[in-house]
Design a protein around this motif. Sequence first.
Motif, short mmCIF file in Angstrom:
data_model
loop_
_atom_site.label_atom_id
_atom_site.label_comp_id
_atom_site.label_asym_id
_atom_site.label_seq_id
_atom_site.Cartn_x
_atom_site.Cartn_y
_atom_site.Cartn_z
N UNK A 1 0.85 -1.20 0.00
CA UNK A 1 0.00 0.00 0.00
C UNK A 1 0.88 1.24 0.00
N UNK A 2 0.62 2.13 -0.91
CA UNK A 2 1.45 3.32 -1.02
C UNK A 2 1.30 4.21 0.19
N UNK A 3 2.42 4.77 0.62
CA UNK A 3 2.39 5.66 1.78
C UNK A 3 1.70 6.97 1.42
N UNK A 4 0.93 7.49 2.37
CA UNK A 4 0.23 8.74 2.16
C UNK A 4 1.18 9.90 2.49
N UNK A 5 1.29 10.81 1.57
CA UNK A 5 2.18 11.94 1.78
C UNK A 5 1.55 12.92 2.75
N UNK A 6 2.38 13.44 3.63
CA UNK A 6 1.91 14.43 4.60
C UNK A 6 1.79 15.79 3.93
N UNK A 7 1.10 16.69 4.61
CA UNK A 7 0.93 18.04 4.07
C UNK A 7 2.25 18.77 3.97
N UNK A 8 3.18 18.51 4.88
CA UNK A 8 4.49 19.17 4.82
C UNK A 8 5.28 18.71 3.61
N UNK A 10 3.96 17.65 0.74
CA UNK A 10 3.31 18.27 -0.42
C UNK A 10 3.74 19.72 -0.56
N UNK A 11 3.77 20.44 0.59
CA UNK A 11 4.19 21.84 0.56
C UNK A 11 5.63 21.96 0.10
N UNK A 12 6.50 21.07 0.58
CA UNK A 12 7.91 21.10 0.19
C UNK A 12 8.06 20.86 -1.31
N UNK A 13 7.29 19.91 -1.86
CA UNK A 13 7.36 19.63 -3.29
C UNK A 13 6.91 20.83 -4.11
N UNK A 14 5.86 21.49 -3.65
CA UNK A 14 5.38 22.67 -4.37
C UNK A 14 6.40 23.80 -4.34
N UNK A 15 7.01 24.00 -3.18
CA UNK A 15 8.04 25.03 -3.06
C UNK A 15 9.24 24.70 -3.95
#
Length: 319
Positions: A1-8, A10-15
Amino acid sequence: MAAVRTSSEITFNRVAIVAVLLVTIIFLAPIYWIASTAFKPRNLATTIPPTVVFQPEISPFVKLFTKRSQLRSPPSPEEYAAAPWWERVVFDGGEKIVRDGKGQVQWSGYPSRFLNSLIIAITSTVLAVGMGTFTAYGFSRFKVKGEADLLFFILSTRMLPPVVVAIPMFLMYRAVGLNDTHIGLIILYTAFNLSFSVWLMKGFMDEIPKEYEEAALVDGYTRMEAFFKIVLPEAATGIAATAVFCFITAWNEYAFALIMTNRRAQTAPPFIPSQVGSGLPDWTVIAAGTFLFLLPVAIFTFLLRNHLLRGMSFGAIRK
């Protein structure tokens, strides 16, 4: 099962994406500026604020390749109609193309300088990469007395900026008659790139297992045959990456070309800024020359782009 990415995360990837886009824009902005100016009408080249939307023209390229003079009076309708299209665009800018007594078009010095750049950069790159490959193979496969000292001595030739040694080299070249010659710049660029070529290629040679050559020698190959048929194909990636960096260095070099050449062997880098002159400069012509000058190295780098990452990652000598 793929790990769920945390909001931090996701924010880091966007930045990170935004940062990459900003860096890309910063690096590409000068190239876009040069390319757009090369196709602008002269009156829009220095407008404030800058003109972004305009009707592209090729008159800067026509002016780049021809000698021109100011029109004292507008051409007659018959003269204008009889002129070829590329001469009419010069007429529209208030200039005329200079012709000799036989009516032949007088070409500018840019084509010859561009050809000089190609001859000198390609020849010096081939020599530097070729000699660097043989030298790196010798250091990698044989026990050389004082190897570390010799490698450091080779590297020391790149420790001084070119402008520091340009004047002494000019005096020596003038004494032996190599000033303003193609062979003089080729020797200079080859020597300048050789240290880089040796160090980068040694890293690639060290990565090729010696067992390949030993097996070839057992099968009856000579050392030279094993080098050309076994080692050289394996080192193709390193050779390509080294050639890219050597070609870029020789192609863009300015200090030596400015001091060592005058007319016969002058390359494009010192010729392009010389067109600014003391009057009102035509920035569109200068941008057109710069744009064309960027194309060969951009095409060469693009064709060998797959080898560059490996060259940067593995082109180092490990102890």
